[in-house]
Enzyme design. Structure first.
Site, PDB file in Angstrom:
ATOM      1  N   GLY A  68       2.247  30.968  15.099  1.00 36.04           N
ATOM      2  CA  GLY A  68       2.427  31.221  13.537  1.00 36.04           C
ATOM      3  C   GLY A  68       2.025  32.080  12.673  1.00 36.04           C
ATOM      4  O   GLY A  68       1.284  33.294  13.346  1.00 36.04           O
ATOM      5  N   GLY A 117       2.614  29.738  18.309  1.00 34.11           N
ATOM      6  CA  GLY A 117       3.487  28.664  17.533  1.00 34.11           C
ATOM      7  C   GLY A 117       4.533  29.217  18.883  1.00 34.11           C
ATOM      8  O   GLY A 117       5.933  27.561  18.191  1.00 34.11           O
ATOM      9  N   ASP A 148      -3.568  25.125  19.917  1.00 31.96           N
ATOM     10  CA  ASP A 148      -2.771  24.145  19.308  1.00 31.96           C
ATOM     11  C   ASP A 148      -1.641  24.134  19.419  1.00 31.96           C
ATOM     12  O   ASP A 148      -1.350  24.188  20.914  1.00 31.96           O
ATOM     13  CB  ASP A 148      -3.122  23.985  17.953  1.00 31.96           C
ATOM     14  CG  ASP A 148      -2.766  25.428  16.994  1.00 31.96           C
ATOM     15  OD1 ASP A 148      -2.107  26.996  18.078  1.00 31.96           O
ATOM     16  OD2 ASP A 148      -2.571  25.653  16.075  1.00 31.96           O
TER      17      ASP A 148
END
Length: 386
Positions: A68, A117, A148
């Site tokens: 990200g 990401g 994540d």
């Protein structure tokens, strides 16, 4: 903005639709706009009978995606109220879940650097291709963050404690280890990617793979599995570090030293997140948990400090707070998992089960389970197994 300046490019070639992440100077780092555009394209192609396969790749020579846009997250966490980052993660994690459930073959070309990401938009796909150039990692603990984009779900499914090792250290792995850990399915030489992608325009994914898949380069983790499993089975990060130092293996000692450079709070929260993810069952339930963790990290001094040290000032000397593992309390870790009330992501149903088609949950690659909670819930990709 010209076509070449668009952050994501879309085109179709024969029966294949293509997503090209197009920020090569930023190693194709994801922005909120990019996430929304990819989601819109997937919606259109899902209902387009002319599209049989979706392919995602990255522009430039360096890789698919480095993660990200953490510069934007740094500014939001430091100077804002975190709203922009939370909104980005909400849409990003929903996209990750959608990719995992996409009803058509979703081919991820994981050449070069694939991190953070970038793993989220590739490793949840139904056909994941790596090359001898692939360098895959979830390096979040090095910036005071926690893996994540479904990373704790994927790493929680890796054999033994390999996923715990990768989550806590942020270590990069190549093609062979990505296959071993379940982050990829096939290895194709980088020089053959062009021909492989061309074949997808005119033939089923299975046939295109058959022409180009080769044996991957040998990895390192299989040879280290014994001490990794033994050390990371410990109950706390402190005990993991102690076991690593006592192993007598140079690689184990280096690993302990690496862990001690990471954010103490992030490392402890990551260990808890991976272990909780294994119990949660579905990807959606894990993404719900990761959203809580990510939102909590916005108020942690370590996230701002970690991005500053690694990306903004690049002095590589973060000043973590607390500065040692011993100073991080159970309460410090628990706050990362606190419910968000009406701000929850809410991907999982009330029972935390996986999405299902009728009464059968699709899992793995070509296998089905009647169980409401699947270890690796996944739709069959257009009838293929890969």
């Amino acid at each position: 903005m010209t076509a070449t300046e668009e952050p994501v490019l879309f085109h179709t070639d024969g029966q294949a639709a293509h997503i090209t992440l197009n920020r090569p100077k930023a190693l194709n780092a994801l922005t909120h706009e990019m996430v929304r555009r990819v989601d819109e394209a997937l919606t259109a192609w899902e209902h387009d009978p002319a599209v049989e396969t979706v392919v995602i790749s990255g522009a430039g020579e360096r890789g698919l995606c480095a993660g990200g846009d953490i510069r934007a997250i740094h500014g939001d966490a430091r100077d804002g109220d975190g709203t922009a980052s939370a909104a980005f993660w909400r849409d990003e994690y929903r996209l990750n879940a959608r990719i995992a459930r996409y009803p058509k073959p979703y081919v991820a070309v994981m050449d070069g650097i694939v991190m953070g990401g970038g793993v989220g938009v590739s490793a949840h796909g139904s056909v994941r291709v790596v090359t001898e150039r692939s360098r895959i990692a979830m390096p979040e603990t090095g910036i005071g963050f926690v893996p994540d984009v479904g990373g704790t779900y994927l790493l929680g499914l890796a054999p033994g404690e390999l996923g715990t090792h990768l989550a806590l250290t942020g270590a990069q792995i190549g093609a062979g280890d990505a296959l071993l850990c379940g982050l990829a399915d096939h290895c194709i030489p980088s020089g053959a990617l062009g021909a492989f992608v061309d074949d997808l325009a005119r033939m089923p994914v299975r046939d295109a793979l058959a022409s180009h898949v080769r044996t991957p380069p040998q990895g390192e983790l299989a040879q280290r599995r014994e001490w990794i499993d033994s050390c990371y089975a410990a109950g706390t990060v402190e005990d993991i570090v102690s076991r690593l130092l006592d192993q007598g293996e140079p690689a184990a000692k280096e690993t302990a030293e690496t862990l001690l450079t990471r954010s103490p709070t992030a490392v402890k929260a990551t260990l808890a997140a991976v272990r909780r993810a294994r119990r949660l069952g579905s990807l959606e339930a894990v993404l719900d948990q990761e959203y809580r963790v990510s939102c909590a990290a916005l108020s942690s001094p370590d996230l701002v400090e970690g991005i500053r040290a690694q990306v903004i000032d690049k002095d590589r000397r973060p000043r973590w707070s607390p500065g040692t593992l011993a100073e991080v309390t159970d309460a410090d870790v628990s706050r990362y998992f606190a419910p968000l009330g009406d701000r929850e992501l809410g991907l999982a149903d009330p029972g935390g089960t996986a999405w299902a088609a009728g009464t059968v949950t699709f899992v793995g690659r070509g296998h089905m389970s009647a169980s409401p909670v699947a270890r690796r819930p996944r739709r069959q990709a257009g009838g293929i197994t890969s």
